[in-house]
Every structure is written in C-alpha cells, then in structure tokens.
Design a protein around this motif. Structure first.
Motif, short mmCIF file in Angstrom:
data_model
loop_
_atom_site.label_atom_id
_atom_site.label_comp_id
_atom_site.label_asym_id
_atom_site.label_seq_id
_atom_site.Cartn_x
_atom_site.Cartn_y
_atom_site.Cartn_z
N LYS A 13 5.32 5.68 -10.08
CA LYS A 13 6.07 5.31 -11.27
C LYS A 13 6.98 4.11 -11.01
CE LYS A 13 6.08 10.00 -13.15
NZ LYS A 13 6.91 11.15 -13.61
N GLU A 14 7.46 4.00 -9.77
CA GLU A 14 8.37 2.91 -9.46
C GLU A 14 7.64 1.60 -9.18
OE1 GLU A 14 10.70 4.16 -6.21
OE2 GLU A 14 11.61 5.89 -7.26
N TYR A 61 0.86 -1.18 0.00
CA TYR A 61 0.00 0.00 0.00
C TYR A 61 0.89 1.23 0.00
CZ TYR A 61 -2.72 3.92 1.69
OH TYR A 61 -3.27 5.16 1.83
N LEU A 62 0.69 2.13 -0.95
CA LEU A 62 1.51 3.32 -1.12
C LEU A 62 0.71 4.54 -0.68
CD1 LEU A 62 2.97 2.50 -4.64
CD2 LEU A 62 3.89 1.89 -2.40
N ALA A 63 1.27 5.32 0.21
CA ALA A 63 0.62 6.52 0.70
C ALA A 63 0.43 7.53 -0.43
CB ALA A 63 1.43 7.12 1.84
N PRO A 64 -0.47 8.50 -0.25
CA PRO A 64 -0.78 9.44 -1.35
C PRO A 64 0.42 10.17 -1.90
CG PRO A 64 -2.36 9.67 0.44
CD PRO A 64 -1.30 8.76 0.94
N ARG A 112 6.05 -1.74 -9.85
CA ARG A 112 6.08 -2.76 -10.90
C ARG A 112 5.00 -3.77 -10.59
NH1 ARG A 112 11.86 -4.99 -12.33
NH2 ARG A 112 10.58 -5.63 -14.13
N GLY A 113 3.85 -3.54 -11.09
CA GLY A 113 2.71 -4.42 -10.85
C GLY A 113 1.41 -3.71 -11.14
N GLU A 114 0.33 -4.36 -10.78
CA GLU A 114 -0.99 -3.78 -10.99
C GLU A 114 -1.26 -2.70 -9.95
OE1 GLU A 114 -5.74 -5.00 -11.06
OE2 GLU A 114 -4.25 -6.35 -10.19
N ILE A 115 -1.73 -1.55 -10.40
CA ILE A 115 -2.05 -0.43 -9.51
C ILE A 115 -3.56 -0.39 -9.32
CG2 ILE A 115 -2.02 2.07 -9.23
CD1 ILE A 115 0.55 2.14 -10.82
N GLY A 145 -4.26 7.26 -1.62
CA GLY A 145 -3.11 6.47 -2.02
C GLY A 145 -3.50 5.40 -3.02
N ALA A 146 -2.68 4.32 -3.11
CA ALA A 146 -2.93 3.27 -4.08
C ALA A 146 -2.27 1.98 -3.60
CB ALA A 146 -2.39 3.66 -5.46
N PHE A 147 -2.71 0.88 -4.19
CA PHE A 147 -2.12 -0.43 -3.93
C PHE A 147 -1.33 -0.87 -5.17
CE2 PHE A 147 -5.54 -0.33 -0.89
CZ PHE A 147 -5.01 -0.96 0.23
#
Length: 1489
Positions: A428-429, A420-423, A431-434, A442-444
C-alpha cells in the motif's frame, strides 16, 4: 509437482542410451520436485511423454534411472550428464539434442530471485534414427553443418525469470519477447509434448556481474546484460544495415543494473539503464576490394529508407514510458515525447568512404519526420567522428567532449528506479508501478522509468561503438551509484566469476584481418583492413572465424528458411503408434514355440530378429492394436531374411479401422521388392477412397493398356481418402513369393498423427485450441466443403479462415451466399436476404464456360482458361502447354512458392514488437472472379475489358476494383482487375530463362545482391508489365494453395468429428462459461478414492473399445465411458437404444495389466427397478490365445437393494461426496489385456417392491418408458505389468540351427542381362530397352531408389498464419494425400503380336536413395523390346536443391530419371526346361548385379 520459486536443487539432465540403443532424456528441474523421462522414438525422432507416474514421471532422478536400467547398470550403454536442455530437432536420419554441460552463474541472484547462467560448454548429442525418408546430399550436408554450430560462451539463459525484456519484466518466463529468443524453433518439440519449461529460453550475447564495496563489505552489485536481436542474423562482417524484418545488423540491447543487496525480508533498492547499439538502419552494404585500401560502401538506389520507420516504431513501443510515471510524484515532469538519440561515430571527412552513410543517415531521419507517423517520438542525430577526434584531440579530450554532448540527452532519458519488496511487506505504501507475476515471490515497485533510449553506431557496431558506449555507461553508472547512496571513492571490488572470452590469440583470423605486434610493448593488436579499424583483442579467440560466417548456419539454428536448407524435413515428425503399448490382437504363429505371441515384431528391441513363420504358410495376417488412436499415414517394414531374399513376403494388403468390425482396405497387393536384409521400406497409406470420388475425378478409370496421365503441374485427378483420427486397428496381410516356402518377417511399424487428447481433457495448449475451433465449427456452416462441381476460382466455396484474400473479395463483391453441399456432410445452402433474383455461382460458371468455349463447346481452351475453369479431364491444364514451357512454368511456380514463404517469414518476424502490419488491397495472387472485368474509367491498362466477355458472363466490379493503383514499372494507372498479384513483385527481377534455387536470400534480406535493394510488396505492378510466365505461375500457385486448403479443411473436419465421437458436441453446445464441466480437483480426489490405491487402466485415449457399442441417438458417445473422470458434463451419460436388452463392452487396456476390479459409475438419472442390469465380466490376453476366463456375474439390483441413494436422479450440487458407483472386485488379480463387460436387462420385470417407481430418468425428470441400459463411466482398477527391459527368452537350439541354414548362400543367383541399346523419352520418365535375339528369359529387373525428395513447401502461404502453425492437427499435406510413384512395365513378347503388352505395374515404396530393389515379373518372359514407364504424382517430388540444373527446363525432377537406374536379370538354371526356377532359390552374390 511444482516447487516453490527458486527450488533448493539444481536442474539436472541425464541422456541415457540403453542396451537396445534407445535414448531417454531424464530431466529434474530446479522448479519442480519430481523427475520426467522423455523417450526419443528411434524411428522418427519424435519425443514421447505421457505424464504418467511410474511410467515417465518419478519422484527422483535415481528412481527414474533405476527404472530405465531395470536395476542393473549394465543395461545402460552410456550416460551424458548436463545442466540444461537448449533444444532438440529430428532431421531425417538423426535427432539432435543440444544440452549445456557446463554453466557459469554470471548473475547468481537477481533482485527477487533467479540466476542467469552463461553456457560455457555445450554438446550436440547425435541420435541415429531408423527413418528411411529420402534426403538429398545438400540436406545431409546442412544437417551436419547445424551439428557443428558452436554456441559456447556466447549464450545465456535464466530458468525462472524473463530476461528478454528490461528488468524487472512484467511478463512470466514462458512469455518471452521473441526478438531475443534464439532457440525458439529448437524448443518446439518440448512445447508440443506439454513440457514448456524443460527447454530453457536461450539468448545470445553477454552477461556478467560484479560486487563492489569498501572495508571488505559488499555495498553494491552491478550486472551488465547485452542481448542480441535475432531479427538480423549474420556475422558482424555480413549483417549490415536494415533488412525486411525492419531490424539493423548487429542490433544489441544493453542493460546495466545496480542494486544494494539486503538481508532476506528487506526491500532491495535498484536502478537500471538501457542503451542500444547496431549498424545504421537503412539499406546499404559494403564490398571488399582487394586492390583498395578499404571496403567500398554503397547505399541502395531504390527505397533506401524502406523499413527505417518501422525500426524506430519498434524502439518507440519498447521504451515509451510517458504514462507510467504519471501521478507518482508531485515534482515529476511531464514527458510529452519519447527521445531516441542516435550517436553516429562514422567518419565524415572529405574523401572518406563512410561519408555517404552519414549523409543518408541524416536524409533517412528527415524522411521519417516527413511521414508524420511518429508524432510522439523525437529522433535526434549526434554526428561524432570518433577517429578524426582521436587524431586531432587525443583520447582523453575526445571522451570528455563526447560526454558533454551526451550528458543532457542522457539525463533527459534518465534511468529506471525502484525497490524489490519481499512477500511479507505491504504494497500500500508503494508509490509507483507494481510488478508481480508467478515467477517470483513479492513484488517490484518502480518509482520512475527510463523514457527513451540512446543508440550508438559505427559501420559495423564494433570498436568505436564499444568505446563510446562504454564511456557513456560508466558515467551513468556513477549516477546510478549516487542515487543508491553507494560510494565509489575506493578501488576495492569483489570480483565474481567471469567468463573469459580472450583465452588465446592463436585462432585463425577472418578474411581481411592482420595480426601485428607493438614494438615498444610487445603486445599484439589486430587490424581489420575491411573497415580500417584496429582492436587489441583477437576478433574470435579459440573459435574458427568460419563457425558462424555462413549465414545459413545461423538461419538453421534459428529455424529460418528451413524450406530452403532442409526442404523435405517435416516440422512435426510422425509418431510410431505400434509401440511401445501396441500389440497383436491375435497370436502370430511361428515355426518355433515362443511366449511373445509375435509381439516382438512390434518392438524396436528386436529390430534385427528374423521371425520364421510355419512352413507352407500361404498368408500371414497381423492384427495390430495401436497404442493411441490416430490417423494412419505410413507402414514401415524392416526387411528380414537370411541369404535367400525370397523368404520375405512379396505383396502386402493393409486394412485400417476404428474397431475390429470396421476394417477397410486402403492398400491392396502392394509389391514388396527383394532387398537386402535390414532394409527399411516405407509404404505411404491413404484413407479409404470412396467409389463416388473415383467416379467424379475419373482417376483410376484408365484401361490397363492406357498411359496414366502425368500431373506435372498439380494433381488434376487427386483422390481424397478418408481421414480418421480414431483409427485403432491396422490389419497387415503378407503373401509369400511362392507357396510352400518358409516366410520370414521383420519389424512392422505403423506411423501416424494423433490429436492432443491430453490437452483436450486438460483444456490446455493445442487441446484447448482444438476444442475452441471445433465448437465454432459446430455452430457455423463451413461452406468450404463443397461438392465436386465447385469451381475453385469462384469465391462461393472459399469461406475458410485460411482462404486467400482474393477468394474473399469476390464473395463480398457479388453477394453470393450459395454453398455447395459437403461430401459426406449435411451443410445447407444459405439464402440471401435480398429478395431480388441473383445469379448463383453455378450459373456464372456455366456462362463463363460458354463465353470461352462457345455454345457447342467448339473452341479449345488455352491454359489460363482451363485453369480458371478447372473442369473435366479433357481440359486438364497439364496437357494444354508444351513440355518445355511446362518445365519452365513449374520451376517458376516453385520459386514463387519459396519466395512467398520467405516474404511471410520476414513479415511475421518484422511484426515482432510492432502492431499488425496492414495488407495491401491487392493480395498475393489477385485472381479475378469469373466474369470480372476491367472497371474502365481511370484505368489506363485495360487488360481484360468488358468487350471481350459475353454479356451473360459480365460481373460488376466493386469495392477494390473501384480503386486505382499506379504501376511501379510503367507508372500507368490500373484498376484492381488489371493489376497482377503482389507475388509478381517477387519475380520481377528474377531470371525467368532459368531459375536459381540458391538465389533465395537469407532472412530479412530480400534484396538485389548487386544493389542491396529491398523488395517491397506494398507496391503494384500491372499485368501488362508482367511476363506471361509470371501470370501463369500466379494462377498455378493459387490453384495449389486452394488444393492445400481443401486438404487442411478435410483434416480439420476429421479432427472435429473425432472430438464429436469421443465427447459429443451436442452436450458441449453451452455458453463459453465451462463451469458445468467437472474438470476440478474434486473429480481427481474422487478417482483416487474409487481406485483405492490402484491405477486406472482403461482411460481413453490409451484404452478403447474393440467393437462398436450400440448407442441411442440422444446419448453421449460410447467412448465417453472411458474419458477421464474429471472431464465432461455432469448430466451426460451413455444409454443404449430402445429394446436393447444386452450390450457387450469389449475394452482393450492401455497395456498388459493385473486387473483387480471394475467400477461402474451410475448415470445421473439413477436406476429404477426395471433397468438395474445384470453384469458379467470376462478377461483374456488376446482374442485367440486362450479361452476367455469368466471373472464373475453380479445382479446389480441385489447389490443396491438396501441403498436407496442409487435410485432416481442425482442432484448437481457441489457437495464433495463420491459419485454413485458400484464396485465389482475380483478375488485374485487377473493378468489380461482385454476385458469384456456385459450389461443385460432382466427378461422379466420383477414386481415393484421398492418405494421407487419403475421409471427411466432423463434430463427432464422421471417419466414412464421402456427400460434401457445406461452408465456414466467405466473404471478398471489394477496395476500395469512392466515390460521387461531384457532381450526376453533365449532362442532354442532348433531355432538357432534353422536361422543358420537361412543364412547359408543358395546355389543359384540373379544374373544381369545385357542389352543392345536403350532410349529415354518423355523427360526421362520412359525407358525402352532393346535386347539381342539370344537373350534368355527375363525374370525381373533391378531399380535403384531415386535420389529425390518430397518438399514440404509446394506453394505460397495461404494466409499470414504463423509459419510453425501448420494446422491444428499437425497433419501435413504430404500425409493427407500421399504421393505415390508407380512403374509400369510392358513388352513385345514373342508369339504375341507386335503390340506392347502390359507385364505388371509396381507401386514403389520409399527408401534411402540408391537402395537396390529387385522386382520379379509375374512369370518369366522372352522379348527383344521392353518398356518401363514411371507414372504417379511426379509433381510431388523434387531434386536436391544443391544438384538442380538451373539451365534446364525439364518438367519432372531430374532425380526421377530412369537413366542408368534399371537393369534386367535372369536365372540361368532351370528345373523344368523352361528357364524358370523356384523363387525361393534366388539370391544375389558379389558377382551378380
């Protein structure tokens, strides 16, 4: 007023009951910053919400509660505090609100935010409703059973995240996977009022989390979620095998999530593992033999693997991750297949009862592989006899051996991993499904995905499945921790709050269970003799096992089979539009001075009042202005009087209309029976019936002494009243029982259905769908609206979207393109592109008629022929069969309708998670078109050959008729014409000598109970193998479907016309790009500036015009003047017809208000010197209460003389400036409800002193023409006057004394007249009573209200539409053409001959069963023989399903029997020697009837 994701406050729900017993739901969501108040209508239970700030939207919960209590806590009778809303439904006499009062945060904080709650304690809040809708005892019992359903500790939800799919879900929380939503039906009332988030999405199962680590530090968190599928409801003892929804019993998806908690702003690594559990997906069952050691297991001998393929297809679609990991890593292995590993733990030894299941399990997989329909799926079966291994190897070795078998497939299926990536972190870094949606910030980033699934099963998915899946999950948990670099070398765990489901072992055990105690340890254990299994925990602690043992409780909770359990309950209850903002246009006079003007008669707060009209009042007329435009469906009266019941009116007339000038009579002279004080009487209302319709149907053309026909199969003479969704005024006229007597009134309510105007203007939900369909309707010719000469069996009139497939087949086959004209429409017939002459539908119809009846109509038609033609009253199909067969046919057709609904429910639920299921070429009815015959050739059945038809009536059979099918019964080949409809398959094994309503199976179990066989609707049966009554039932059901489609099409057309009257479709005939609409924040901000802090008081639909406004043909509708400012084409405006010099706009505001000014928005064409109007504004509270007060006169030309921007066309640029407008401000606020604005042109055109030309601007530019009045919008600014919550002014001493006199018992009463004998005839619908010679004069009769219901479902589904999507208008068939019963009284009167003479015919209102209703004769009569005949739409009524006589063949419902229902009465005292007495002196006492 949405708050950021994961708001700072917790959701709060307060259910408030005020001192008037009205109920409000106050909701403050964690995802919003405001508070909403939802009103529960006390009559119908409908939820009401407008979304208006200060009315039902407030800044805080305290502000809302203060508003409801009017600042005084004493106004609130009770408050119930809760944490979440779980559902609501209105069921006849009660509304049921399900709330969660205690929650446990089982997963406090998911990666990305979101808390998962378990419902620890819940409460059903029972809300009494004043709804007189009759309900059967069976329905009432089922309603009570629903209120006792216990969901505590078994359900969970998340307010902000979708948890119905594997974590992390790609979908938002409001788009769940319906397979796991358990309160979908209960949440519909909130969705329909636009509050989708206010009812949580409820799942059934288990959820819990634990943190773990070392040295006092939390290193990881593990969460376990088990969500149970709703597609196979039933207890673990009953739900076994697969069902018609392609789902297995006890199907549960388990998910294990492990993550490493991090500080805010840091990425959170996580991984997930999913497995399934459930019973074997094939048709099997078990019977408990009390004499046997264990249950007897059997497998269906007919299509035992039906649906198994679809079950694995659903798993494949859910766990297919082959393409998701492509290109993520260089070493990523290619995944060509999706593995599904079935771990079968059943006994497989010789002599074991489960051995048969193991064998068929293997055969079912072989069968699926042989179909080749799962080319990318590999199903692997692992047979592991758990009990045998335990006995031979012990528990430890059994577990180790199991993991050796599962390790390889588990590693191949793998797990899902990601972060899990904070907002603020860069994606860009990744490597996988967003994965990202609006539910979280944020996003996974998913680096790898689990591909495939392991599935565990034993017999009932219980103890063996528990053990095996647990040990498998533990091994995967170790792998999950290793990949996250989490150490498990210590025993330290940090427990989070858990939900204890084993608090006690004192609860009763289910049948077949036994409790034992271990002699060495003293611990209890429980033996299930049904399956020979043993568990250590109580199977149902603290909860009686029977709570969910009855499958119908689960079905009702899920909203399944409601047509069976609650047949008369509407999907959408009607709304009461006479309150809270309805009012009387004219003052209702009272014997005593009052300040309300009669408006309390519309208020529920005065439910028990007795309104006394002035003495010697011959008529009382109420002009009710409704709070919203609607189609009026019912008039609900509350009988109110003292001890003398004759003071309440005896008859009533009802007129309805859009405005005061267009009222039309819809009910005339309806008799109001004498009833007890407080009785609710419901009078169904239909629209105005045109004289042309009366002539076409010949309905109502019978002479007074003729017997009205009974439509036992369907209403052959159905009248079509006008449908109008813009009805705004209802005039109710009451007439007294006798002149000169005081008249008392009670509450009056108007019930109806409105269009979703808020959704229309916001372009959301149902409103957006309505606009879409209306636009399509305008652009396409709808040939379904045909003339009265159209035969329902010809396909030319059936091009509606919901028309059955059989109706569409003939159209394609014959190339018929002729369309009959619509009633009241202007639809032209299209012509064929083929230049060859074609035989049109009318000619085909006439040819078929001649072939059946002969050139001179010399031969009588039989039932099927008459049903095919459906023409002329002299061949009414209701009269062509005898009563006994008609009764059987009616019951078989009703059963077919219910079975058809069952099949559709299963089909819709079965399609969840799958592609759309293709239909068979043979549709449900397979009704041949006129003249269509057997195709011959390979057909071996040849039911209807060409030799039986005349050459002129023969039609070529193409398309589907060229196909040849194999009959599943006789195995002969048959063409389409010789095949029966698929509906016949539902009745093939059904007892036709006596139907059994309760034989309807539960959801997904369309099976023969004795063999557990599935009913497959993809097979075919020929007509020769069908019982005659089945073929007749298919035809009858088809005609009922067509009648329903006709009704729905009329309702939809009325909705489209209403939109046209408000918005004008000629101005909306633009491309789908709606960029020209002003629906944006700019218009909203403009309105705020125009109002200068005040409220807009005259917005449609809450405000409207009292009189029609003259409008030019090329103008926008005059109602568009009041539509919201942010809706409509920027260049559309209203303009008056040519040569119109003055126009009055009489606007009725949404509520009584303090008006401070009027804003007139200038048309896009601008003003010229010739068309600047004079403006005069007047105001009043009612039409007759006081003189209109003039608020001022203004000369617009003088106001804008120094403002050249008001002249000439307006540019359509996107600037943010305010629209051109003129304000008319009042010196002081004026309290009023009606505002009249008069626009007038100058009689003499002044000289042109301005640089602008004298012109009339148009869309094409300026042009010289006669001046016209025009405007863009009318805005009225001010503030609404809040209705007082108290009881209003106190009663005067005179009024109290008079009411006390009314409550004193009169001196005379009604007395029963004894009879010698009575005789029932015509299915008990006719009663003849014989009186002794010395009988007194008869004054009337007592009738007890019938114990029948009006079923919502009367035919099979017309299409595969959603079962909840009844129509875009929510208008049910029962309200489009309401069924009405009449009782006709005739007698042989002394001195008037020996023939029966009609005394009167009474229209029967609806009320609760058993309610005594007294009907007075027009004058007293003396007779020795009197006859009562029940007439009307008898076929619309049905008996309570629990009380139906399955062995009888009575055509009408037994509940409509006149047996023991009627008693005669007389008045023994006379004032004039004739036996008559003043009507107002009659009453009933305890010694009377």
């Amino acid at each position: 007023m949405e708050s950021p994701v994961g708001g700072s406050r917790s959701t709060s729900v307060v259910v408030v009951v005020v001192d008037t017993c009205e109920v409000y739901i106050v909701v403050s969501l964690s995802t919003r910053t405001d508070t909403q108040v939802i009103y529960v209508d006390p009559s119908t239970g409908a939820l009401r919400y407008r979304g208006k700030f200060g009315f039902d939207v407030f800044r805080s919960e305290n502000e809302a509660l203060d508003y409801l209590s009017n600042g005084s806590p004493s106004h609130c009778k009770s408050k119930t505090h809760a944490r979440a809303i779980l559902g609501y439904t209105a069921l006849g006499g009660y509304g049921f609100l399900l709330v969660a009062t205690n929650l446990a945060d089982s997963i406090p904080d998911l990666p990305g935010g979101g808390c998962v709650f378990t419902v620890i304690e819940s409460q059903w809040i029972k809300i009494p409703l004043h709804n007189p809708q009759p309900q059967g005892r069976g329905e009432i019992k089922n309603v009570q059973e629903l209120a006792e359903v216990d969901i505590d500790r078994m359900h969970f939800f998340c307010e902000t995240r979708d948890i119905t799919r594997p974590f992390p879900s790609r979908m938002p929380v409001l788009s769940p996977d319906n397979e796991f939503v358990w309160n979908g039906w209960l949440s519909l009332p909130f969705i329909n009022i636009g509050l989708m988030q206010h009812c949580v999405i409820l799942l059934q199962g288990f959820v819990e989390s634990r943190s773990f680590g070392s040295l006092g530090q939390v290193e990881g968190i593990v969460a376990l979620t088990a969500r149970r599928s709703r597609l196979h409801p039933g207890t673990r003892y009953l739900a076994r095998g697969i069902n018609s929804c392609f789902s297995a019993g006890n199907e549960v998806e388990c998910e294990q999530i492990v993550w490493v908690p991090k500080k805010p702003g840091e990425s959170v690594p996580f991984n997930t593992y999913i497995w399934r559990r459930g019973s074997i997906p094939m048709w099997w069952g078990a019977e408990l033999k009390m004499t046997a050691a264990e249950a007897e297991i059997y497998v269906s001998d007919w299509h035992p693997y039906k649906g198994s393929l679809q079950y694995y297809q659903r798993l494949f679609k859910r766990y297919d991750a082959r393409n998701l990991d492509v290109g993520i890593g260089e070493n990523q292995n290619e995944k060509p297949f999706v593995p599904i590993v079935c771990v079968n733990l059943l006994r497989n030894g010789e002599g074991k009862s489960e051995r048969i299941l193991v064998h068929h399990f293997e055969e079912s997989l072989n069968h699926i592989k042989s179909t080749g329909k799962l080319p990318y799926t590999r199903i692997h079966l692992v047979n592991y006899d758990w009990h045998a291994r335990i006995r031979l190897q012990g528990e430890q070795q059994t577990i180790e051996e199991l993991w050796k078998l599962l390790k390889a497939p588990t590693m191949a299926i793998s797990i899902s991993e990601g972060d899990y990536l904070a907002p603020q972190m860069q994606l860009k870094e990744c490597r996988g499904e967003i994965i990202h949606n609006d539910d979280f910030e944020g996003a996974f980033c998913l680096r790898s995905h689990q591909n495939g699934v392991l599935r565990f099963n034993c017999a009932d998915s219980l103890d063996r499945t528990n053990a095996a899946s647990y040990f498998g999950a533990v091994q995967v948990f170790v792998e999950q921790c290793q990949r996250l670099q989490l150490s498990l070398d210590n025993d330290l765990a940090h427990e989070h709050q858990s939900v204890d489901n084993n608090d006690s072992d004192t609860a009763p055990l289910p049948p077949g269970w036994e409790k034992q105690s271990d002699a060495s340890t003293g611990k209890n254990y429980y033996i299930d003799h049904n399956t020979e299994t043993t568990i250590s925990n109580h199977p149902c602690p603290d909860k009686p096992w029977k709570k969910f043992d009855m499958t119908f409780e689960l079905e009702m909770f899920l909203g399944i089979r409601l047509f069976k359990h609650l047949p008369s309950v509407p999907i959408q209850p009607l709304h009461v539009f006479s309150r809270p903002s309805g009012f009387f246009l004219k003052t209702v006079r009272s014997m005593f001075e009052t300040s309300s003007g009669g408006d309390s008669l519309l208020s529920f707060k005065k439910k028990d009042q007795i309104w006394v009209c002035p003495e010697a009042t011959d008529v009382v007329e109420l002009f009710i202005y409704l709070g919203e435009p609607c189609h009026v469906c019912q008039l609900l009266l509350t009988v109110s009087h003292g001890a003398d019941d004759s003071t309440y009116p005896s008859t009533v007339d009802v007129r309805t209309g859009r405005n005061l000038d267009g009222l039309k009579l819809v009910v005339e002279g309806a008799i109001i029976p004498r009833c007890g004080n407080g009785t609710n009487l419901l009078i169904p209302l239909s629209g105005l019936i045109s004289a042309d319709d009366m002539t076409v149907t010949e309905a109502g053309a019978h002479l007074p002494d003729q017997v009205r026909s009974l439509s036992l199969l369907y209403d052959f003479e159905e009248l079509e009243g006008d449908l109008d969704f813009l009805t705004r005024i209802v005039a109710v006229t009451f007439y007294p029982a006798a002149s000169g007597t005081p008249m008392t009134l009670g509450e009056v309510e108007i019930l109806g259905v409105s269009l979703p105007w808020n959704g229309v203007f916001a372009n959301e939900g149902r409103g957006a769908r309505l606009i879409e369909l209306a636009t399509k309707y305008q652009k396409e010719t709808n040939p379904y609206f045909s003339g009265s000469d159209t035969n329902l069996f010809t396909s030319i009139s059936l091009s509606h979207d919901a028309v059955p497939a059989s109706a569409k087949q003939g159209s394609a086959d014959k190339g018929v393109t002729e369309n009959a004209d619509s009633k009241g429409g202007d639809h032209k017939s299209s012509t064929s592109q083929d230049s060859r002459p074609q035989e049109n539908g009318s000619q085909k119809y006439l040819n078929r008629l001649i072939s059946l009846a002969g050139p001179q109509m010399e031969r009588s038609l039989n039932f099927l022929e008459a049903m095919e033609l459906d023409i002329e009253p002299n061949v009414n199909p209701n009269f062509l069969i005898d009563g006994s067969y008609m009764g059987r046919l009616s019951k078989v057709a009703s059963t077919l309708a219910l079975l058809g609904q069952t099949a559709l429910e299963d089909k819709m639920n079965g399609a969840i998670g799958l592609e759309k299921i293709e239909d068979n070429v043979i549709d449900f009815w397979n009704i041949s078109s006129i003249g269509e015959s057997c195709s011959g050739g390979m057909c071996e059945v040849c039911v209807n050959t060409k030799e039986t038809l005349s050459a002129s009536s023969m039609g070529s059979c193409k398309d589907g008729s060229d196909s040849v099918f194999k009959c599943s019964e006789c195995h002969k080949k048959a063409c389409r014409v010789c095949c029966a409809g698929r509906g016949a398959l539902l009745l093939q094994n059904y007892p036709l000598d006596g139907t059994n309503y309760n034989a309807l199976s539960s959801q997904g179990t369309q099976v023969d109970r004795t063999t557990n066989r599935s009913v497959t609707l993809d097979s075919v049966v020929c007509k020769k193998c069908c019982h005659e009554i089945i073929l007749d039932a298919l035809v009858l059901d088809y005609v009922r479907v067509l009648i329903s489609l006709r009704r729905r099409a009329r309702a939809d057309s009325a909705a489209y016309k209403a939109l046209d009257e408000v918005m004008g479709f000629s101005f909306l005939d633009v491309p789908s790009d709606r960029s020209h609409l002003d629906g944006n924040h700019q218009a909203f901000n403009s309105l705020k500036q125009l109002l200068s802090g005040e409220e807009s008081l005259a917005e449609f639909p809450f405000a409207s015009f009292l009189h029609p406004v003259e409008t030019a043909t090329d103008s926008a509708p005059f109602l568009s003047l009041l539509t919201p400012l942010d809706y409509g084409l920027w260049n559309s405006y209203w303009k008056a017809p040519p040569n119109t010099t003055s126009v009055d706009f009489v606007i009725v505001l949404g509520t009584l208000s303090d008006v401070k000014g009027v804003v007139l928005l200038v048309s896009p064409c601008g003003y010229s010197e010739a068309d600047t109007p004079m403006v005069q504004i007047m105001a009043s509270k009612k039409l007759d209460r006081e003189e209109k007060s003039c608020l001022g006169k203004w000369d617009v030309q003088a106001l804008i003389s120094s403002s050249p921007e008001f002249y000439g066309p307006e540019k359509s640029g996107g600037d943010d400036k305010l629209p051109r407008h003129i304000k008319f401000t009042f010196t002081n606020p004026v309290r009023c409800r009606i505002v009249q604005i008069t626009l007038s042109l100058r009689l003499e055109r002044p000289g042109s002193s301005s640089p602008q030309e004298t012109q009339c601007a148009s869309f094409g530019g300026a042009m010289q023409c006669d001046p016209r009045l025009h405007a863009k919008h009318i805005v009225i600014a001010g503030s609404p006057v809040r209705e007082e919550m108290g009881n209003g002014s106190s009663e005067s001493t005179d009024q109290i004394n008079y009411i006390n006199r009314l409550n004193q018992a009169p001196q005379l009463s009604r007395f029963k007249v004894p009879i010698e004998s009575e005789r029932l005839m015509d299915h008990d619908l006719v009663l003849e009573q014989y009186l002794p010679p010395s009988s007194p004069f008869l004054a009337g009769f007592l009738l007890e209200a019938f114990n029948t219901i009006k079923p919502r479902i009367t035919h099979s589904p017309s299409s595969d539409a959603d079962i909840w999507d009844t129509s875009i208008t929510f208008l049910e068939d029962r309200h489009i053409s309401p069924a009405v019963l009449y009782i006709k009284v005739s007698a042989i009167q002394d001195g008037k001959g020996s023939n029966m003479v009609t005394i009167a015919e009474y229209r029967l209102p609806e009320t609760k069963p058993g309610t005594p209703m007294y009907f007075d004769f027009p004058e007293q009569i003396q007779t020795r023989r009197i006859c009562f005949r029940l007439v009307g739409d008898v076929s619309a009524f049905a008996d309570d399903p629990m009380e139906q006589d399955v062995s009888g063949f009575r055509a009408p419902p037994a509940g409509l029997s006149l047996s023991n229902k009627i008693k005669l009465y007389h008045c023994p005292y006379s004032h004039d020697g004739t036996g008559s007495v003043p009507w107002w002196r009659w009453w009933w006492a305890s010694t009377a009837l």
